[in-house]
Design a protein around this motif. Sequence first.
Motif, PDB file in Angstrom:
ATOM      1  N   GLN A   1      28.954  21.410 -43.742  1.00 45.10           N
ATOM      2  CA  GLN A   1      27.650  21.654 -44.331  1.00 45.10           C
ATOM      3  C   GLN A   1      27.747  22.395 -45.669  1.00 45.10           C
ATOM      4  O   GLN A   1      28.540  23.321 -45.806  1.00 45.10           O
ATOM      5  CB  GLN A   1      26.780  22.484 -43.384  1.00 45.10           C
ATOM      6  CG  GLN A   1      26.475  21.808 -42.070  1.00 45.10           C
ATOM      7  CD  GLN A   1      25.447  22.589 -41.283  1.00 45.10           C
ATOM      8  OE1 GLN A   1      24.266  22.621 -41.620  1.00 45.10           O
ATOM      9  NE2 GLN A   1      25.899  23.240 -40.218  1.00 45.10           N
TER      10      GLN A   1
ATOM     11  N   ARG B   1      19.926  24.181 -46.331  1.00 47.60           N
ATOM     12  CA  ARG B   1      20.912  23.141 -46.060  1.00 47.60           C
ATOM     13  C   ARG B   1      20.936  22.129 -47.199  1.00 47.60           C
ATOM     14  O   ARG B   1      19.895  21.636 -47.611  1.00 47.60           O
ATOM     15  CB  ARG B   1      20.597  22.432 -44.743  1.00 47.60           C
ATOM     16  CG  ARG B   1      20.577  23.348 -43.537  1.00 47.60           C
ATOM     17  CD  ARG B   1      20.174  22.583 -42.292  1.00 47.60           C
ATOM     18  NE  ARG B   1      20.006  23.457 -41.149  1.00 47.60           N
ATOM     19  CZ  ARG B   1      20.977  23.806 -40.305  1.00 47.60           C
ATOM     20  NH1 ARG B   1      22.199  23.325 -40.502  1.00 47.60           N
ATOM     21  NH2 ARG B   1      20.744  24.614 -39.293  1.00 47.60           N
TER      22      ARG B   1
ATOM     23  N   ASP C   1      25.477  22.782 -53.594  1.00 45.19           N
ATOM     24  CA  ASP C   1      25.157  21.433 -53.126  1.00 45.19           C
ATOM     25  C   ASP C   1      26.430  20.776 -52.605  1.00 45.19           C
ATOM     26  O   ASP C   1      27.501  21.410 -52.556  1.00 45.19           O
ATOM     27  CB  ASP C   1      24.536  20.596 -54.256  1.00 45.19           C
ATOM     28  CG  ASP C   1      25.341  20.664 -55.546  1.00 45.19           C
ATOM     29  OD1 ASP C   1      26.586  20.761 -55.466  1.00 45.19           O
ATOM     30  OD2 ASP C   1      24.730  20.637 -56.631  1.00 45.19           O
ATOM     31  N   LEU C   2      26.346  19.510 -52.235  1.00 42.76           N
ATOM     32  CA  LEU C   2      27.506  18.797 -51.713  1.00 42.76           C
ATOM     33  C   LEU C   2      28.608  18.649 -52.749  1.00 42.76           C
ATOM     34  O   LEU C   2      29.796  18.673 -52.413  1.00 42.76           O
ATOM     35  CB  LEU C   2      27.071  17.418 -51.202  1.00 42.76           C
ATOM     36  CG  LEU C   2      26.352  17.390 -49.853  1.00 42.76           C
ATOM     37  CD1 LEU C   2      25.903  15.967 -49.527  1.00 42.76           C
ATOM     38  CD2 LEU C   2      27.256  17.915 -48.733  1.00 42.76           C
TER      39      LEU C   2
ATOM     40  N   LEU D   1      25.933  24.833 -47.239  1.00 47.59           N
ATOM     41  CA  LEU D   1      24.922  25.862 -47.021  1.00 47.59           C
ATOM     42  C   LEU D   1      24.794  26.720 -48.270  1.00 47.59           C
ATOM     43  O   LEU D   1      25.789  27.234 -48.781  1.00 47.59           O
ATOM     44  CB  LEU D   1      25.308  26.736 -45.822  1.00 47.59           C
ATOM     45  CG  LEU D   1      25.528  26.011 -44.490  1.00 47.59           C
ATOM     46  CD1 LEU D   1      25.896  27.010 -43.403  1.00 47.59           C
ATOM     47  CD2 LEU D   1      24.293  25.217 -44.099  1.00 47.59           C
TER      48      LEU D   1
ATOM     49  N   GLY E   1      22.982  19.305 -47.016  1.00 44.05           N
ATOM     50  CA  GLY E   1      23.587  18.064 -46.532  1.00 44.05           C
ATOM     51  C   GLY E   1      24.974  18.294 -45.963  1.00 44.05           C
ATOM     52  O   GLY E   1      25.494  19.413 -45.937  1.00 44.05           O
ATOM     53  N   THR E   2      25.595  17.208 -45.510  1.00 43.26           N
ATOM     54  CA  THR E   2      26.926  17.289 -44.913  1.00 43.26           C
ATOM     55  C   THR E   2      27.836  16.217 -45.494  1.00 43.26           C
ATOM     56  O   THR E   2      27.366  15.205 -46.020  1.00 43.26           O
ATOM     57  CB  THR E   2      26.867  17.094 -43.382  1.00 43.26           C
ATOM     58  OG1 THR E   2      26.368  15.776 -43.096  1.00 43.26           O
ATOM     59  CG2 THR E   2      25.977  18.129 -42.730  1.00 43.26           C
TER      60      THR E   2
ATOM     61  N   GLN F   1      30.839  16.620 -40.532  1.00 42.74           N
ATOM     62  CA  GLN F   1      29.683  17.505 -40.551  1.00 42.74           C
ATOM     63  C   GLN F   1      29.966  18.852 -41.228  1.00 42.74           C
ATOM     64  O   GLN F   1      29.554  19.904 -40.749  1.00 42.74           O
ATOM     65  CB  GLN F   1      29.191  17.746 -39.122  1.00 42.74           C
ATOM     66  CG  GLN F   1      28.742  16.490 -38.397  1.00 42.74           C
ATOM     67  CD  GLN F   1      27.482  15.869 -39.022  1.00 42.74           C
ATOM     68  OE1 GLN F   1      26.512  16.558 -39.278  1.00 42.74           O
ATOM     69  NE2 GLN F   1      27.536  14.574 -39.272  1.00 42.74           N
TER      70      GLN F   1
ATOM     71  N   LYS G   1      30.637  10.320 -44.657  1.00 43.29           N
ATOM     72  CA  LYS G   1      30.763  10.427 -43.212  1.00 43.29           C
ATOM     73  C   LYS G   1      32.098   9.832 -42.779  1.00 43.29           C
ATOM     74  O   LYS G   1      32.808   9.212 -43.582  1.00 43.29           O
ATOM     75  CB  LYS G   1      29.614   9.709 -42.506  1.00 43.29           C
ATOM     76  CG  LYS G   1      29.513   8.224 -42.826  1.00 43.29           C
ATOM     77  CD  LYS G   1      28.308   7.611 -42.120  1.00 43.29           C
ATOM     78  CE  LYS G   1      28.200   6.113 -42.432  1.00 43.29           C
ATOM     79  NZ  LYS G   1      27.030   5.505 -41.739  1.00 43.29           N
TER      80      LYS G   1
END
Length: 384
Positions: A199, A224, A333-334, A201, A226-227, A197, A248
């Motif tokens: 993030q 947000r 972003d991610l 941000l 995403g994670t 998790q 994940k």
Amino acid sequence: MSRRSPFVVELSEADRTVLEQRSRAYTAPYAQVLRARIVLMAADGERNAVIAQRLDVDVSVVSRWRRRFCEAGLAGLDDRRRSGRPRSFPAPVVAEVKAMACEPPEVREVPLARWSSAELAAQAVAEGLVMAVSASTVRRWLHDDAIRPWLHRSWIFPRDPDFAVKAARVLDLYARVWDGVALGEDEYVISADEKSQLQALSRRHRELPPGSGRTRRVEFEYTRGGTLAYFGAYDVHRAHLFGMTAPKTGIVPFSALVEQVMTTEPYASARRVFWIVDNGSSHNGVRSIQRMRTAWPTAELVHLPIHASWLNQIEIVFSIIGRKVLRPADFADLDALATRLTAFEPRFNATATPFDWRFGRRELDDLLHRIGAHRTADLSPLAA
């Protein structure tokens, strides 16, 4: 004409060297410089009145330091201990306030979660221990014994029935020992875990860099993005980090991390590679041990006790990543988050050295003994 002093100063070569150094010292207290000059001039045959006139001090000052040098040598030129200001509060009062600070406020039916110096001072007055006492005085009393009741930290009682055995195995590996036998040069210890998790941000407004008289400012509001999860494997003796990101956590990404390490030298040709892990879902239970052994016969999965991630050295690495890479968070972003995590790995490895790990079996035994002493009568033993 003034009479000569009955105290005749005769200097040894060693004493004269010390006194001459003191008399020329620019950073020493002036009182020490003055005393050295008085004794040197006295040793040269000067009378007290002449010395006092040249040094612009009272003749009684010259007489005192001439006499004290003749009586005690160089030690006589030091300041004598003074009695100081008498205590304002008797020792039993100070001890009672310190004892109060070591108890929860609820013991005295005070509706507070923890004490402050001001609250302790007020309670001491309320209980009639003193007529009046300031918070700063109480703070000094507590400082003497390093008592800080306004601070707290969370912890948890060990509840793994095999806590001592499992923890000792891990501590032995940190000391390069397994089953009482020292590890060979072709055996390695890996500490591994994952952070979930994380993030991405993105701050709504660009941050302001630090400037003269201004700290760095980071926008409070964010969006947000995403994670993702970060997997890390750390060689505790070579101080080398392997990392990867995944959408994940899970068995599949953890297995990918293991493959990344086990196909890299020197681990690919190692006799044994020990993997220290906690009891997370990606690598818990007997099946995880069998799965690791089937995929990599030279790999040995070693589980920590339940709730003992603090014994896993990868957590120290994660703490470094949190402070240096992730906070304050501001990622577009991610992909930006993953890129920074990946780029940090070679930077860390370029300068990292093994952690100075000092918690061993002796410290473990001491900890478990202290924990046992804190248990109340209605608590069950470690097996509970």
